[in-house]
Design a protein around this motif. Structure first.
Motif, PDB file in Angstrom:
ATOM      1  N   LEU A 285       0.961  -1.464   0.217  1.00 46.50           N
ATOM      2  CA  LEU A 285      -0.302  -0.359   0.348  1.00 46.50           C
ATOM      3  C   LEU A 285       0.357   0.923   0.117  1.00 46.50           C
ATOM      4  N   GLY A 286       1.736   1.100   0.880  1.00 45.04           N
ATOM      5  CA  GLY A 286       2.863   2.309   0.828  1.00 45.04           C
ATOM      6  C   GLY A 286       3.393   2.527  -0.489  1.00 45.04           C
ATOM      7  N   PHE A 287       3.944   1.824  -0.758  1.00 47.66           N
ATOM      8  CA  PHE A 287       4.454   1.673  -2.380  1.00 47.66           C
ATOM      9  C   PHE A 287       3.733   2.298  -3.298  1.00 47.66           C
ATOM     10  N   PHE A 288       2.214   1.820  -3.590  1.00 48.80           N
ATOM     11  CA  PHE A 288       1.866   2.382  -5.018  1.00 48.80           C
ATOM     12  C   PHE A 288       1.473   3.986  -4.196  1.00 48.80           C
ATOM     13  N   LEU A 289       0.985   4.069  -2.692  1.00 50.57           N
ATOM     14  CA  LEU A 289       1.031   5.877  -2.348  1.00 50.57           C
ATOM     15  C   LEU A 289       1.672   6.282  -2.283  1.00 50.57           C
ATOM     16  N   SER A 290       3.585   5.647  -2.759  1.00 52.80           N
ATOM     17  CA  SER A 290       4.494   6.767  -3.299  1.00 52.80           C
ATOM     18  C   SER A 290       4.296   7.008  -4.364  1.00 52.80           C
ATOM     19  N   ILE A 291       3.992   6.054  -5.513  1.00 52.19           N
ATOM     20  CA  ILE A 291       3.874   6.105  -7.050  1.00 52.19           C
ATOM     21  C   ILE A 291       3.165   7.614  -7.089  1.00 52.19           C
ATOM     22  N   ILE A 292       1.521   7.701  -6.202  1.00 56.07           N
ATOM     23  CA  ILE A 292       1.250   8.227  -6.895  1.00 56.07           C
ATOM     24  C   ILE A 292       1.306  10.290  -6.138  1.00 56.07           C
ATOM     25  N   GLY A 293       2.593   9.553  -5.045  1.00 56.29           N
ATOM     26  CA  GLY A 293       3.014  11.343  -4.167  1.00 56.29           C
ATOM     27  C   GLY A 293       4.491  11.424  -5.628  1.00 56.29           C
ATOM     28  N   GLY A 294       4.824  10.456  -6.169  1.00 56.78           N
ATOM     29  CA  GLY A 294       5.859  11.161  -7.300  1.00 56.78           C
ATOM     30  C   GLY A 294       5.270  11.587  -8.606  1.00 56.78           C
ATOM     31  N   LEU A 295       3.869  10.975  -9.335  1.00 54.42           N
ATOM     32  CA  LEU A 295       3.379  11.549  -9.945  1.00 54.42           C
ATOM     33  C   LEU A 295       2.884  12.798  -9.334  1.00 54.42           C
ATOM     34  N   LEU A 296       2.541  13.771  -8.208  1.00 54.91           N
ATOM     35  CA  LEU A 296       2.132  14.413  -8.539  1.00 54.91           C
ATOM     36  C   LEU A 296       2.785  15.346  -8.223  1.00 54.91           C
ATOM     37  N   GLY A 297       4.269  14.988  -8.053  1.00 53.08           N
ATOM     38  CA  GLY A 297       5.645  16.168  -7.476  1.00 53.08           C
ATOM     39  C   GLY A 297       5.539  16.580  -9.408  1.00 53.08           C
TER      40      GLY A 297
ATOM     41  N   VAL B  33       6.839  33.206  -3.817  1.00 54.46           N
ATOM     42  CA  VAL B  33       6.890  31.974  -3.650  1.00 54.46           C
ATOM     43  C   VAL B  33       7.049  30.348  -4.426  1.00 54.46           C
ATOM     44  N   ILE B  34       6.189  30.635  -5.295  1.00 54.50           N
ATOM     45  CA  ILE B  34       6.219  29.203  -6.886  1.00 54.50           C
ATOM     46  C   ILE B  34       7.889  28.515  -7.082  1.00 54.50           C
ATOM     47  N   ALA B  35       8.383  30.243  -7.511  1.00 56.58           N
ATOM     48  CA  ALA B  35       9.455  29.764  -8.147  1.00 56.58           C
ATOM     49  C   ALA B  35      10.267  29.168  -6.750  1.00 56.58           C
ATOM     50  N   ALA B  36      10.378  29.289  -5.696  1.00 59.18           N
ATOM     51  CA  ALA B  36      11.267  29.473  -4.757  1.00 59.18           C
ATOM     52  C   ALA B  36      11.163  27.755  -4.416  1.00 59.18           C
ATOM     53  N   GLY B  37       9.647  27.695  -4.147  1.00 62.87           N
ATOM     54  CA  GLY B  37       8.894  26.171  -4.052  1.00 62.87           C
ATOM     55  C   GLY B  37       8.804  25.134  -5.214  1.00 62.87           C
ATOM     56  N   THR B  38       9.075  25.226  -6.181  1.00 65.55           N
ATOM     57  CA  THR B  38       8.671  24.098  -7.253  1.00 65.55           C
ATOM     58  C   THR B  38       9.750  22.502  -6.734  1.00 65.55           C
ATOM     59  N   ASP B  39      10.595  23.578  -6.553  1.00 66.62           N
ATOM     60  CA  ASP B  39      11.271  22.587  -7.319  1.00 66.62           C
ATOM     61  C   ASP B  39      11.321  21.597  -5.521  1.00 66.62           C
ATOM     62  N   TYR B  40      11.789  22.192  -4.844  1.00 66.11           N
ATOM     63  CA  TYR B  40      11.760  21.822  -3.082  1.00 66.11           C
ATOM     64  C   TYR B  40      10.229  20.565  -3.170  1.00 66.11           C
ATOM     65  N   LEU B  41       8.937  21.610  -3.714  1.00 66.61           N
ATOM     66  CA  LEU B  41       7.677  19.818  -3.278  1.00 66.61           C
ATOM     67  C   LEU B  41       8.064  18.832  -3.997  1.00 66.61           C
ATOM     68  N   ARG B  42       8.982  19.452  -5.228  1.00 67.44           N
ATOM     69  CA  ARG B  42       8.935  18.095  -6.901  1.00 67.44           C
ATOM     70  C   ARG B  42       9.844  16.776  -5.604  1.00 67.44           C
ATOM     71  N   ILE B  43      10.998  18.152  -5.130  1.00 68.76           N
ATOM     72  CA  ILE B  43      11.651  16.619  -5.190  1.00 68.76           C
ATOM     73  C   ILE B  43      11.147  15.304  -3.956  1.00 68.76           C
ATOM     74  N   LEU B  44      10.023  16.756  -2.462  1.00 65.29           N
ATOM     75  CA  LEU B  44       9.985  16.080  -1.823  1.00 65.29           C
ATOM     76  C   LEU B  44       8.901  14.794  -1.999  1.00 65.29           C
ATOM     77  N   LEU B  45       7.813  15.010  -3.008  1.00 70.01           N
ATOM     78  CA  LEU B  45       7.026  14.612  -3.495  1.00 70.01           C
ATOM     79  C   LEU B  45       7.668  12.911  -4.362  1.00 70.01           C
ATOM     80  N   LEU B  46       8.218  13.263  -4.992  1.00 66.17           N
ATOM     81  CA  LEU B  46       9.266  12.173  -5.968  1.00 66.17           C
ATOM     82  C   LEU B  46      10.142  11.484  -4.070  1.00 66.17           C
ATOM     83  N   GLY B  47      10.599  12.271  -3.827  1.00 69.37           N
ATOM     84  CA  GLY B  47      10.734  11.431  -2.825  1.00 69.37           C
ATOM     85  C   GLY B  47       9.863  10.823  -1.378  1.00 69.37           C
ATOM     86  N   SER B  48       8.692  10.737  -1.627  1.00 71.18           N
ATOM     87  CA  SER B  48       7.991  10.515  -0.361  1.00 71.18           C
ATOM     88  C   SER B  48       7.940   8.990  -0.463  1.00 71.18           C
ATOM     89  N   PHE B  49       8.966   8.338  -1.220  1.00 71.37           N
ATOM     90  CA  PHE B  49       8.461   7.000  -0.889  1.00 71.37           C
ATOM     91  C   PHE B  49       9.329   6.707   0.706  1.00 71.37           C
TER      92      PHE B  49
END
Length: 460
Positions: A107-119, A136-152
């Motif tokens: 379940l965690g693995f599939f949730l991680s895929i969803i988080g990664g795709l959102l990021g 704020v978007i300019a400062a935070g987009t890469d920050y949030l993208r990396i967090l979501l891609l690595g959310s697993f």
């Protein structure tokens, strides 16, 4: 006393037998340390990016709101995991506990895929949805993208901790969280400011967090293959069992909804308080931060109660399960009583630790003094709620949470603010008395004892 303290940080014990107080404390102490460390990770990021300017700070704060939604889902799955794993461990069904662990990680693995795709595809849109401006978007987009891609790393680490907690192992999750925090503290300045590497600014904080959590996740997964682990997992023998996943979600989804009810409720109360001005809003923010920290022992003791109730139900020790829940509750009742006394008599000095504004101190002190009268009810509302979760009974506690928040708190606070002479004080009384309503309803439901008949799903 020496042996009592030594046993608190020992994993070599059976919690379905022995001294109940000792078992409660031995589970709760590491859980509280782990919770403190988990909450401090975002504060560490905030500290290091603070020098990059307001936009960077806002980006980390807004990303934290989005990550909290994922955390809410993970916490729900974790509650279901603790309940099912603890029952199987209590029944000495190691194979069944192993099957539960497999389904949790899947379940965690599939949730991680969803988080990664959102990021990957929607990080910028998600920040815009929260109302972030272009800076704020300019400062935070890469920050949030990396967090979501690595959310697993966050998702699987937290779920691994839930598996171990259900088995009665709370020491290793605490150790893994210590390692993650220490690594995060060291890696943040390296990647943010570019010490030996290219500066990544705000995004560097996300890289540091993902790496730190990744190392702890690796250690956690390695533990499952070690002979000293209470649950052994062979990743090449993972089996998918949809009926077990469904059982996890039956317990986890109501628990998840409870957290969502509280999160959305906070937004409504903030909007009501905002009508009384900036000082009122600031006071509410400070007091709620103090309140959350005061609740940490309750959450830890509740987690302890959940594991003890689950394992004792699995072992067929129903009365011991009840006694364990009440021991954890009474310990927290004493702590909440002490907290109430401190908040009533020292509200102003405590507020001065966070602000020097006289109006904010006066408003916050009033809120703390009113809340102090009702703090003891939190022990019932939190600890017994988690104990019921350990038994797998989360639907009625979810309804109790909905009634106390949305059937009582929100409408009463709104009416008091808009249509009575009590104004802001009326809002404070509504918030405080909701603690009592939630606690008393939870106490009544627990004592009705339906949870004692909860099904113990033993898998093979």
């Amino acid at each position: 006393m020496k042996h009592f303290i030594k046993d608190i940080f020992s994993n070599d014990k059976r919690i379905t037998e022995g001294h109940i107080v000792q078992n409660v404390v031995s589970l709760a102490a590491p859980l509280m340390i782990g919770a403190l460390l988990q909450g401090s990770q975002s504060l560490v990021d905030m500290f290091w990016v603070g020098s990059l300017g307001p936009a960077a700070i806002a980006a980390v704060a807004m990303s934290g709101i989005l990550m909290m939604l994922i955390f809410t889902i993970v916490a729900g799955i974790g509650m279901g995991t603790v309940s099912l794993v603890s029952k199987n461990i209590g029944a000495e069904n190691a194979a069944g506990a192993q099957l539960c662990a497999y389904q949790t990680l899947i379940l965690g693995f599939f949730l991680s895929i969803i988080g990664g795709l959102l990021g990957l595809f929607h990080a910028e849109k998600l920040l815009a949805l929260l109302g972030a401006n272009k800076e704020v978007i300019a400062a935070g987009t890469d920050y949030l993208r990396i967090l979501l891609l690595g959310s697993f790393t966050m998702i699987l680490l937290l779920l691994s901790s839930s598996i171990l907690q259900g088995a009665g192992d709370v020491i290793n999750p605490m150790i893994f969280m210590v390692i993650a925090n220490l690594l995060n503290i060291v890696l943040d300045p390296i990647f943010i400011f570019g010490i030996g590497v290219k500066p990544m600014h705000t995004a560097g904080a996300a890289v540091a967090t993902v790496i730190a959590q990744g190392v702890s996740l690796f250690l956690s997964l390695r533990l499952f293959s070690h002979k000293r682990s209470k649950i052994r997992i062979s990743f090449n023998k993972i089996r998918i069992r949809f009926e077990i996943m469904l059982d996890i979600l039956k317990v986890g989804v109501p628990a998840m909804l409870q957290m969502l009810f509280r999160s959305v409720m906070n937004m409504f109360i903030v909007s009501i308080v905002a009508g009384f001005g900036t000082a009122a809003l600031a006071a509410f923010g400070v007091v709620m931060r103090i309140h959350i920290n005061a609740l940490l022992p309750a959450f830890a003791l509740g987690g302890s109660a959940a594991t003890l109730v689950g394992q004792n139900l699995g072992a067929g020790n129903i009365e011991r399960a009840r006694e364990s829940a009440w021991v954890a509750t009474m310990i927290n009742l004493i702590l909440m009583f002490i907290a109430g006394l401190i908040f009533y008599y020292f509200s102003a000095p405590i507020m001065r630790l966070f602000t020097k504004d006289a109006e904010v101190i006066a408003i916050g002190s009033e809120f703390m003094r009113i809340s102090a009268f009702f703090y003891i009810f939190i022990a019932f509302g939190v600890v017994l709620n988690r104990a019921l979760g350990g038994a797998g009974d989360t639907v009625v506690p979810m309804l109790i949470t909905f009634i106390s928040l949305w059937g009582y708190l929100v409408p009463v606070a709104y009416f008091a603010a808009k249509y009575t002479r009590f104004g802001l004080a009326g809002v404070w009384w509504a918030v405080a008395t909701s603690y009592a309503l939630n606690g008393l309803l939870t106490l009544i439901w627990f004592e009705m004892g339906r949870w004692k008949k909860a099904k113990v799903n033993l898998y093979a």
